[in-house]
Design a protein around this motif. Sequence first.
Motif, mmCIF file in Angstrom:
data_model
loop_
_atom_site.group_PDB
_atom_site.id
_atom_site.type_symbol
_atom_site.label_atom_id
_atom_site.label_comp_id
_atom_site.label_asym_id
_atom_site.label_seq_id
_atom_site.Cartn_x
_atom_site.Cartn_y
_atom_site.Cartn_z
ATOM 1 N N VAL A 1 0.844 -1.200 0.000
ATOM 2 C CA VAL A 1 0.000 0.000 0.000
ATOM 3 C C VAL A 1 0.879 1.250 0.000
ATOM 4 O O VAL A 1 0.615 2.215 -0.733
ATOM 5 C CB VAL A 1 -0.945 -0.003 1.218
ATOM 6 C CG1 VAL A 1 -1.593 1.360 1.413
ATOM 7 C CG2 VAL A 1 -2.017 -1.073 1.052
ATOM 8 N N GLU B 1 2.208 1.733 -3.458
ATOM 9 C CA GLU B 1 1.184 2.242 -4.375
ATOM 10 C C GLU B 1 0.956 3.731 -4.175
ATOM 11 O O GLU B 1 0.793 4.491 -5.139
ATOM 12 C CB GLU B 1 -0.135 1.484 -4.172
ATOM 13 C CG GLU B 1 -0.203 0.148 -4.877
ATOM 14 C CD GLU B 1 -0.222 0.295 -6.394
ATOM 15 O OE1 GLU B 1 -0.751 1.291 -6.905
ATOM 16 O OE2 GLU B 1 0.315 -0.593 -7.062
ATOM 17 N N ILE B 2 0.941 4.165 -2.933
ATOM 18 C CA ILE B 2 0.745 5.586 -2.659
ATOM 19 C C ILE B 2 1.919 6.394 -3.194
ATOM 20 O O ILE B 2 1.730 7.453 -3.817
ATOM 21 C CB ILE B 2 0.553 5.812 -1.148
ATOM 22 C CG1 ILE B 2 -0.788 5.210 -0.715
ATOM 23 C CG2 ILE B 2 0.635 7.288 -0.800
ATOM 24 C CD1 ILE B 2 -1.000 5.217 0.781
ATOM 25 N N GLY C 1 1.818 6.699 -6.879
ATOM 26 C CA GLY C 1 0.778 7.596 -7.351
ATOM 27 C C GLY C 1 1.292 8.984 -7.674
ATOM 28 O O GLY C 1 0.691 9.701 -8.482
ATOM 29 N N ASN D 1 -3.561 11.639 -11.145
ATOM 30 C CA ASN D 1 -3.870 12.031 -9.774
ATOM 31 C C ASN D 1 -3.854 13.547 -9.617
ATOM 32 O O ASN D 1 -4.690 14.115 -8.912
ATOM 33 C CB ASN D 1 -2.892 11.365 -8.813
ATOM 34 C CG ASN D 1 -3.105 9.868 -8.744
ATOM 35 O OD1 ASN D 1 -4.229 9.395 -8.632
ATOM 36 N ND2 ASN D 1 -2.023 9.104 -8.836
ATOM 37 N N ALA E 1 -0.070 13.753 -2.475
ATOM 38 C CA ALA E 1 0.246 12.698 -1.507
ATOM 39 C C ALA E 1 -0.886 12.532 -0.503
ATOM 40 O O ALA E 1 -1.302 11.404 -0.188
ATOM 41 C CB ALA E 1 1.559 13.007 -0.793
ATOM 42 N N LEU F 1 -3.826 10.824 -2.158
ATOM 43 C CA LEU F 1 -3.613 9.389 -2.331
ATOM 44 C C LEU F 1 -3.827 8.629 -1.027
ATOM 45 O O LEU F 1 -4.437 7.552 -1.015
ATOM 46 C CB LEU F 1 -2.194 9.141 -2.857
ATOM 47 C CG LEU F 1 -1.935 9.587 -4.295
ATOM 48 C CD1 LEU F 1 -0.439 9.626 -4.582
ATOM 49 C CD2 LEU F 1 -2.632 8.662 -5.281
ATOM 50 N N VAL F 2 -3.326 9.179 0.078
ATOM 51 C CA VAL F 2 -3.538 8.544 1.377
ATOM 52 C C VAL F 2 -5.028 8.504 1.708
ATOM 53 O O VAL F 2 -5.553 7.491 2.189
ATOM 54 C CB VAL F 2 -2.750 9.293 2.474
ATOM 55 C CG1 VAL F 2 -3.124 8.776 3.862
ATOM 56 C CG2 VAL F 2 -1.247 9.143 2.255
ATOM 57 N N THR G 1 -7.531 8.510 -0.406
ATOM 58 C CA THR G 1 -8.189 7.545 -1.280
ATOM 59 C C THR G 1 -8.072 6.134 -0.728
ATOM 60 O O THR G 1 -9.062 5.390 -0.635
ATOM 61 C CB THR G 1 -7.575 7.611 -2.691
ATOM 62 O OG1 THR G 1 -7.771 8.915 -3.227
ATOM 63 C CG2 THR G 1 -8.214 6.595 -3.620
ATOM 64 N N ALA G 2 -6.851 5.741 -0.372
ATOM 65 C CA ALA G 2 -6.648 4.403 0.191
ATOM 66 C C ALA G 2 -7.415 4.231 1.494
ATOM 67 O O ALA G 2 -8.011 3.170 1.745
ATOM 68 C CB ALA G 2 -5.156 4.158 0.413
ATOM 69 N N TYR H 1 -6.325 3.299 -5.121
ATOM 70 C CA TYR H 1 -5.035 3.973 -5.042
ATOM 71 C C TYR H 1 -4.846 5.046 -6.107
ATOM 72 O O TYR H 1 -3.733 5.520 -6.293
ATOM 73 C CB TYR H 1 -3.895 2.937 -5.113
ATOM 74 C CG TYR H 1 -4.057 1.857 -4.066
ATOM 75 C CD1 TYR H 1 -3.855 2.136 -2.722
ATOM 76 C CD2 TYR H 1 -4.473 0.570 -4.408
ATOM 77 C CE1 TYR H 1 -4.044 1.162 -1.753
ATOM 78 C CE2 TYR H 1 -4.667 -0.407 -3.450
ATOM 79 C CZ TYR H 1 -4.441 -0.103 -2.123
ATOM 80 O OH TYR H 1 -4.634 -1.062 -1.162
#
Length: 551
Positions: free
Chosen positions: A31, A34-35, A38, A44, A97, A100-101, A103-104, A148
């Motif tokens: 994970v 992936e972040i 991104g 993104n 960043a 992205l965090v 989203t996860a 992600y």
Amino acid sequence: MSDPKTAHAPRRASAAATLVAACAVLAGALVACEIAAGLFRPWNDARLAPAAGLLHGYGLYVGPGETGPLWSWIYGPVGPFAYLPAAWLPTPATAVAAGLVWTAALVLGSGRALLGAATAARETAFRAAFVAFALATLVEPALRGPAYWIHVDAPAIAFAALAAIAAVRARRADGRAKAARLAASGAASALAVATKQPMLALPVAIGGFLLVEQRRRARAARGAPDAPDAPDALVYTAALAAALAAIGALAVALEGAPALWLGAVAIPLAHPWQWGGGAGAVLHAGVEWAAKALPFAVAYAIGAFALRARGAEPCDARPARALLLAIAIALAVTGVATRVKVGAEDNAHGPSLFFLAIAAAGALADAASGARTRGRDAARGRDAARATLAAALAALALAGAPALAGAPALLRALPRNPEVAAAEIARDAPGRVYFPSHPLVALLVDGRPSHVSYALFDRELAGVPAPPALLAAFLPAHLERVALFGARDDAALRRLAPLAGPIADPRYPGWSFYGRAASGEPAPSERASDAPSRERASGASSAPLPPAPSP
């Protein structure tokens, strides 16, 4: 003498806990990768830019005859509001960043909460099921995109999960508490629909589930003296309609009815079909979904048969999983309808697979948990569920582990990721560089929005291309270069031709720069009046980029 099977139980439990812990560590590392990766994906930046635009006073849609930045936003109006906290951050890199965090967290957190509502399993079996789900989001591309990539998928899934949880928990309540939960489910469903249009299938599934449950309870309580509550589906539908009306009224007030209709309805509907269109395209998308859904369907079937062999399961678990299956099937229909359009990718299947994956994980967790069984068949069913869960964990871990091989290179490149590099390029040449795929950089560094190149493609597909004056109004004030990371074929480049390039710059690996053609034809921004520019790059160097070589 003790039973050999009982004597080995602690050892098996310890091995299972070790496997789950190891897979959890692996999932956490993947994970994080992936972040980090991104930050290297331009989409993104482009998907977060509309949220930042709201904070700067710009709308999401541009109506007929209107002027504004084209964000390529052809979804509902709610999604960008879910990303406002990330868009508020001051630099493109920190904003992306954080997005992205977030989203996860939305997808994984929603999965965790929904799994808790769909199963009574706890401890090792529950943790194993959740870790398997987390690994599935990393291995299955149709789930990896929503989990992600910054997009409307994550908030839409989160709202849908909240709606499902509220509908399930309404079964355990009466009176006002029940009505409140049904109303919450309706409101969350409305938010999901207003986030992504294919979520229209969600209220159909939840409403149908509530009708079936109401009739089942009515048959079970026939002859009871108590007066029945208001029909659950009616309370849910009323809340759904009220929430949709409120959201629609607010969206019209903020965006205007013509702009909202064009951006969220007319353009998406006008996109042509891919794969030749017709029944062949529908079959192609349907087979694609079935292939992706098959592993989850098999896991669910094993769990369901194991639970039947046990002869008992928690009373709330089966209806909850029935609701998840109903939602998964309903969203599969709208997902296939979305996938057949040009521009759609396999993330169109993501919401359906999300609910199917949670249903499968819940069935296996319930079947695998607990030591008490009734008879040999029950024990075999429990053991089969445990073996399936362990095999799924191992297979998903093996499928995802190779991605860690790229982690060292990713960490080395992270300090100079494209968001950082683009901000540096923009500061070195304020108001002179256009980033077709990084509009967030233009907004946060140059202080003015710019068009997303894919928005030009969207409009061309729909037969409503952007007129030259609209195109020129939101390009840099003194356009000299177009900067692209990775991509070579770009809609903005085609509209801005003739341009010389691509030109490489060793300071910015992976970037390509396009400049004016040798003929010296003026850039489009010099053929129309410029929109006001709010410069934030005070004190930045005005040194130009390296001169372009002769084409």
